[in-house]
Design an enzyme around this catalytic site. Structure first.
Site, PDB file in Angstrom:
ATOM      1  N   ARG A   1       0.832  -1.184   0.073  1.00  0.00           N
ATOM      2  CA  ARG A   1       0.110   0.081  -0.042  1.00  0.00           C
ATOM      3  C   ARG A   1       0.858   1.230   0.028  1.00  0.00           C
ATOM      4  O   ARG A   1       2.150   1.232   0.332  1.00  0.00           O
ATOM      5  CB  ARG A   1      -1.016   0.064   1.181  1.00  0.00           C
TER       6      ARG A   1
ATOM      7  N   ASP B   1       3.678   5.257   4.993  1.00  0.00           N
ATOM      8  CA  ASP B   1       4.875   4.944   5.660  1.00  0.00           C
ATOM      9  C   ASP B   1       4.168   3.794   6.722  1.00  0.00           C
ATOM     10  O   ASP B   1       3.267   2.706   6.346  1.00  0.00           O
ATOM     11  CB  ASP B   1       5.336   6.044   6.216  1.00  0.00           C
TER      12      ASP B   1
ATOM     13  N   PHE C   1      -0.352   1.632  12.602  1.00  0.00           N
ATOM     14  CA  PHE C   1      -0.722   0.918  13.617  1.00  0.00           C
ATOM     15  C   PHE C   1      -2.319   0.494  13.300  1.00  0.00           C
ATOM     16  O   PHE C   1      -3.117   1.305  12.912  1.00  0.00           O
ATOM     17  CB  PHE C   1      -0.894   1.307  14.871  1.00  0.00           C
ATOM     18  N   HIS C   2      -2.576  -0.943  13.170  1.00  0.00           N
ATOM     19  CA  HIS C   2      -3.920  -1.238  13.136  1.00  0.00           C
ATOM     20  C   HIS C   2      -4.246  -2.216  14.344  1.00  0.00           C
ATOM     21  O   HIS C   2      -3.650  -3.219  14.777  1.00  0.00           O
ATOM     22  CB  HIS C   2      -4.066  -2.305  11.886  1.00  0.00           C
TER      23      HIS C   2
ATOM     24  N   ALA D   1      -6.284   6.972   9.564  1.00  0.00           N
ATOM     25  CA  ALA D   1      -5.110   7.018   8.597  1.00  0.00           C
ATOM     26  C   ALA D   1      -5.639   6.265   7.249  1.00  0.00           C
ATOM     27  O   ALA D   1      -6.751   5.755   7.165  1.00  0.00           O
ATOM     28  CB  ALA D   1      -4.384   6.106   8.990  1.00  0.00           C
ATOM     29  N   ILE D   2      -5.092   6.565   6.026  1.00  0.00           N
ATOM     30  CA  ILE D   2      -5.320   6.207   5.114  1.00  0.00           C
ATOM     31  C   ILE D   2      -3.940   5.713   4.046  1.00  0.00           C
ATOM     32  O   ILE D   2      -3.278   6.335   4.133  1.00  0.00           O
ATOM     33  CB  ILE D   2      -5.977   7.272   3.772  1.00  0.00           C
TER      34      ILE D   2
ATOM     35  N   LEU E   1      -8.774   2.520   4.814  1.00  0.00           N
ATOM     36  CA  LEU E   1      -8.834   3.565   5.793  1.00  0.00           C
ATOM     37  C   LEU E   1      -8.828   2.711   7.101  1.00  0.00           C
ATOM     38  O   LEU E   1      -9.277   1.676   7.421  1.00  0.00           O
ATOM     39  CB  LEU E   1      -9.759   4.587   5.490  1.00  0.00           C
ATOM     40  N   ALA E   2      -8.471   3.650   8.220  1.00  0.00           N
ATOM     41  CA  ALA E   2      -8.687   3.017   9.845  1.00  0.00           C
ATOM     42  C   ALA E   2      -8.716   4.323  10.641  1.00  0.00           C
ATOM     43  O   ALA E   2      -8.007   5.256  10.609  1.00  0.00           O
ATOM     44  CB  ALA E   2      -7.279   2.230  10.318  1.00  0.00           C
TER      45      ALA E   2
ATOM     46  N   CYS F   1       2.537   7.116  10.166  1.00  0.00           N
ATOM     47  CA  CYS F   1       2.625   7.603   8.784  1.00  0.00           C
ATOM     48  C   CYS F   1       3.703   8.404   8.234  1.00  0.00           C
ATOM     49  O   CYS F   1       3.918   9.080   7.340  1.00  0.00           O
ATOM     50  CB  CYS F   1       1.446   8.407   8.379  1.00  0.00           C
TER      51      CYS F   1
END
Length: 235
Positions: free
Chosen positions: A79, A82, A85-86, A147-148, A161-162, A178
């Site tokens: 993806r 940079d 975190f998920h 985040a994307i 996205l998250a 990121c």
């Protein structure tokens, strides 16, 4: 007059990151072959750090060998972006959609993902904004809430996205999110005075905002994750 657009949404609960990656690859292949409609995965992951194509090693602030001690995994991905975190208590959406079929370019696609999160945040009285030139994702002031990171292959999207609902913020202490230094990370819980509903409801609201932003006429909800995850395991 355009034909109606339908988005098929799979509610998957908590899914291992590598398993979700394999599933996305399968769905991208099927979407390219016109075997499935535009599809969206709605899920969460166990604690996981992912590095995108713009990665730089110094943005992971602890040795990789230490990650198991904090209960986290690390994966390298294709993806954009940079390090991210998920984890639990995030709303993670992975659209597998044909940009050609909806008439979107890459930039418009990312901007629409941003608008989806901004519109969602407004439901809870949170004034969010898209990132500036050197920022990615969605922000509340100078604090990052969403985040994307996307991949586009032959016009088909993956990753996505998250949005932070109420994650354990300690995990963000180990990275430069990121790749943007000196910025805070925040969450919906921290930014709103509104009593939050269940996370399932929050996921559904975010999906609805995304479907509206992309002008889908119908959303078809798939409630049994085993139907798609079990099929993947058998292949």
């Amino acid at each position: 007059m355009r034909s109606p657009r339908t988005l098929e949404v799979w509610k998957l609960g908590t899914v291992n990151y590598l398993k979700s990656l394999k599933l996305q690859e399968k769905l991208v292949s099927e979407r390219k072959a016109h075997q499935i409609p535009d599809t969206l995965l709605s899920l969460q992951h166990p604690p996981t750090y992912t590095l995108g194509k713009r990665r730089t090693d110094h943005n992971l602030l602890i040795p990789e060998s230490e990650l198991t001690k904090i209960g986290a995994e690390l994966h390298y991905t294709q993806r954009g972006g940079d390090i991210t975190f998920h984890g639990p208590h995030q709303a993670i959406l992975y659209p597998i959609i044909s940009l050609r079929s909806i008439g979107f370019g890459a930039r418009n696609y990312v901007e629409t993902l941003e608008r989806s999160m901004i519109e969602f945040a407004s439901i809870y009285g949170v004034k969010a904004r898209a990132g500036n030139k050197c920022e990615t994702g969605v922000w509340v002031g100078d604090r990052k809430i969403g985040a994307i990171g996307v991949r586009i292959s032959s016009g088909i999207t993956s990753h996505g996205l998250a949005l932070n609902i109420d994650p354990d913020m300690k995990y963000f202490e180990h990275i430069v999110p990121c790749g943007i230094a000196d910025k805070e990370v925040t969450s919906l819980r921290r930014e709103t005075d509104t009593l939050l509903p269940s996370e399932e409801v929050i996921h559904e609201q975010l999906v609805s905002c995304l479907a509206k932003a992309f002008s889908y006429d119908d959303v078809v909800w798939k409630e049994d994750p085993s139907l798609i995850l079990d099929t993947q395991d058998k292949e």
